[in-house]
Design a protein around this motif. Sequence first.
Motif, PDB file in Angstrom:
ATOM      1  N   ARG A  67       0.842  -1.213   0.000  1.00 19.23           N
ATOM      2  CA  ARG A  67       0.000   0.000   0.000  1.00 19.23           C
ATOM      3  C   ARG A  67       0.871   1.256   0.000  1.00 19.23           C
ATOM      4  O   ARG A  67       0.546   2.256  -0.638  1.00 19.23           O
ATOM      5  CB  ARG A  67      -0.931  -0.016   1.213  1.00 19.23           C
ATOM      6  N   LYS A  68       1.960   1.196   0.730  1.00 25.35           N
ATOM      7  CA  LYS A  68       2.874   2.341   0.745  1.00 25.35           C
ATOM      8  C   LYS A  68       3.411   2.615  -0.656  1.00 25.35           C
ATOM      9  O   LYS A  68       3.508   3.771  -1.090  1.00 25.35           O
ATOM     10  CB  LYS A  68       4.030   2.072   1.705  1.00 25.35           C
ATOM     11  N   ILE A  69       3.759   1.544  -1.366  1.00 28.14           N
ATOM     12  CA  ILE A  69       4.276   1.709  -2.728  1.00 28.14           C
ATOM     13  C   ILE A  69       3.212   2.310  -3.632  1.00 28.14           C
ATOM     14  O   ILE A  69       3.470   3.217  -4.429  1.00 28.14           O
ATOM     15  CB  ILE A  69       4.753   0.352  -3.274  1.00 28.14           C
ATOM     16  N   CYS A  70       1.992   1.814  -3.503  1.00 29.81           N
ATOM     17  CA  CYS A  70       0.903   2.316  -4.353  1.00 29.81           C
ATOM     18  C   CYS A  70       0.598   3.784  -4.074  1.00 29.81           C
ATOM     19  O   CYS A  70       0.178   4.522  -4.969  1.00 29.81           O
ATOM     20  CB  CYS A  70      -0.350   1.468  -4.142  1.00 29.81           C
ATOM     21  N   SER A  71       0.800   4.191  -2.831  1.00 30.94           N
ATOM     22  CA  SER A  71       0.499   5.588  -2.494  1.00 30.94           C
ATOM     23  C   SER A  71       1.440   6.558  -3.199  1.00 30.94           C
ATOM     24  O   SER A  71       1.188   7.775  -3.221  1.00 30.94           O
ATOM     25  CB  SER A  71       0.591   5.786  -0.980  1.00 30.94           C
ATOM     26  N   LEU A  72       2.529   6.057  -3.786  1.00 34.24           N
ATOM     27  CA  LEU A  72       3.474   6.908  -4.496  1.00 34.24           C
ATOM     28  C   LEU A  72       3.130   7.086  -5.964  1.00 34.24           C
ATOM     29  O   LEU A  72       3.794   7.841  -6.671  1.00 34.24           O
ATOM     30  CB  LEU A  72       4.883   6.316  -4.381  1.00 34.24           C
ATOM     31  N   VAL A  73       2.101   6.397  -6.450  1.00 36.60           N
ATOM     32  CA  VAL A  73       1.762   6.453  -7.877  1.00 36.60           C
ATOM     33  C   VAL A  73       1.290   7.846  -8.277  1.00 36.60           C
ATOM     34  O   VAL A  73       1.715   8.405  -9.286  1.00 36.60           O
ATOM     35  CB  VAL A  73       0.688   5.392  -8.209  1.00 36.60           C
ATOM     36  N   SER A  74       0.404   8.415  -7.483  1.00 39.09           N
ATOM     37  CA  SER A  74      -0.143   9.743  -7.823  1.00 39.09           C
ATOM     38  C   SER A  74      -0.745  10.354  -6.571  1.00 39.09           C
ATOM     39  O   SER A  74      -0.901   9.691  -5.538  1.00 39.09           O
ATOM     40  CB  SER A  74      -1.217   9.612  -8.913  1.00 39.09           C
ATOM     41  N   ARG A  75      -1.090  11.630  -6.672  1.00 40.14           N
ATOM     42  CA  ARG A  75      -1.727  12.295  -5.534  1.00 40.14           C
ATOM     43  C   ARG A  75      -3.063  11.645  -5.198  1.00 40.14           C
ATOM     44  O   ARG A  75      -3.444  11.525  -4.037  1.00 40.14           O
ATOM     45  CB  ARG A  75      -1.924  13.787  -5.843  1.00 40.14           C
ATOM     46  N   ARG A  76      -3.785  11.258  -6.248  1.00 42.41           N
ATOM     47  CA  ARG A  76      -5.093  10.632  -6.012  1.00 42.41           C
ATOM     48  C   ARG A  76      -4.935   9.312  -5.268  1.00 42.41           C
ATOM     49  O   ARG A  76      -5.647   9.026  -4.311  1.00 42.41           O
ATOM     50  CB  ARG A  76      -5.801  10.396  -7.342  1.00 42.41           C
TER      51      ARG A  76
END
Length: 538
Positions: A67-76
Amino acid sequence: MGQASSIHGLSPGLTHRHGHTNPSHHCSAVASEILYLEDSGCGEDYISELPDECLASIFQFLSSGDRKICSLVSRRWMRVEGQSRHRLALSAHSDLLPLVPSLFSRFDAVTKLALRCDRRSVSIEDDALVLISLRCRNLTRLKLRGCRELTEVGMAAFAKNCKSLKKLSCGSCMFGVKGMNAVLDNCSALEELSVKRLRGINDGAAEQIGPGLAASSLKTICLKELYNGQSFGPLIIGAKNLRSLKLLRCLGDWDRILEMVANRKNSLVEIHLERLQVTDAGLMAISKFTDLEILHLVKIPECTNLGIVSVAEHCKLLRKVHIDGWRTNRIGNDGLIAIAKNCGNLQELVLIGVNPSSISLESLATNCQKLERLALCGSETIGDAEISCIAAKCMALKKLCIKGCPVSDQGIESFAWGCPNLIKIKVKKCRGVTSDLADWLRVRRGSLVVNLDVCEVEADVLDASASDGGAQDDGVEFPPMVSQVGAAAAAAAVVEAAPSRSNGRMSFFKSRFGLFGGRSLAACAFRLRSNTGSNDRL
């Protein structure tokens, strides 16, 4: 459809590179690939068409790290991931305070929070806990570990701000009676309370905890390694809807509290007692809990057949019984025969350091037709004849663990034909069993899982692990046992100490039976999926 299209639209080598063995790792790879496509301008952004609710639902399948990695994909993605995270674990060091506003602005939907601080660090103080409580008013579960700087003031403020709390687990903290009472007085929805090594109540012998408003809602109480655990007496007695009571390595004479609990109407279905000063009088009080289904008695040397018989005759709904007799020979055939005759619903039986004969085992095998899980550990009387009796008569048995018993290949061979429902057998530290037996048994019962450990182990190097109130791993590790002479001496010492129960018995238990540590004979034997998981979990 949008999700499927976006995955198929990724670069051809993605699924081949990352594989499908770990879905969360694959999802992280997908997130990284989407970020690459957005940056490079190739591909279509199907993910942006998904509603936030759908994206949040996808995040629920990922591990915390992914989840931490995914949170870096975009602001959304960062916003949705933060708003959909309900569980959070933080290092509760003193430098956490300035980070609290930003952390809980991002994770504004947290309902389950764990705050842990290691022994070498200074923990958060009251101001940090109060600020967290103001940001997380919907908190339902809180775990505190090693937060030694928290005081009564901080706990009182927290309790007033987080009145929806349903579960509190605290260990190695320094606040005391007033802080605990503040929680009980304000959190009227509290259902589970787990307290371990709460240092602040050691000196407050005259102060009592509870019952408070939470007494009406509490269903589970677990007390571990408390010098003054009996200060929780009013709470235990006043918890009208209590279902599970676990008392583990807490000093003091507990017979009186058990008797007071038994004198009121209760709905207790589970009791765990480990390394306590409890006698047959306490077991006779427990026998009044007619709805009791689960009973664990671990290393309680003053309990005898007399108390076990009383429990068996009145608690006929028992499904799980664990007895660690510590080889004191005070619980044996009479108690087990009473269980066999009265507890027809028995599904799980664990006997450690108990020496039953073929008579009691045959009675159990004959009368307990629902018995599915059986563990026999550290018994000097379990031989081939007793094992063969189990194989012939325990028709419902699914899992069997035998450890440290004088059985041989001849006895274990009987399971090639017996126990038609058996799916797993574990044999450890039985010197009469050879390594060839496992392969032989697998050939004859292909579906049977055989775990065989025949390595010789000297008594003084046997592994040990503290039970700590929870279910153990698939093995049973146990230390040097109390000798027969030592057991007799222990029993004599208990009798001699009777006139001075409060002081003499307490010091005797601490020194002779290692109440707060040392090597122990761990409760065995399966991955027990009890309906009461570890109280340390959020």
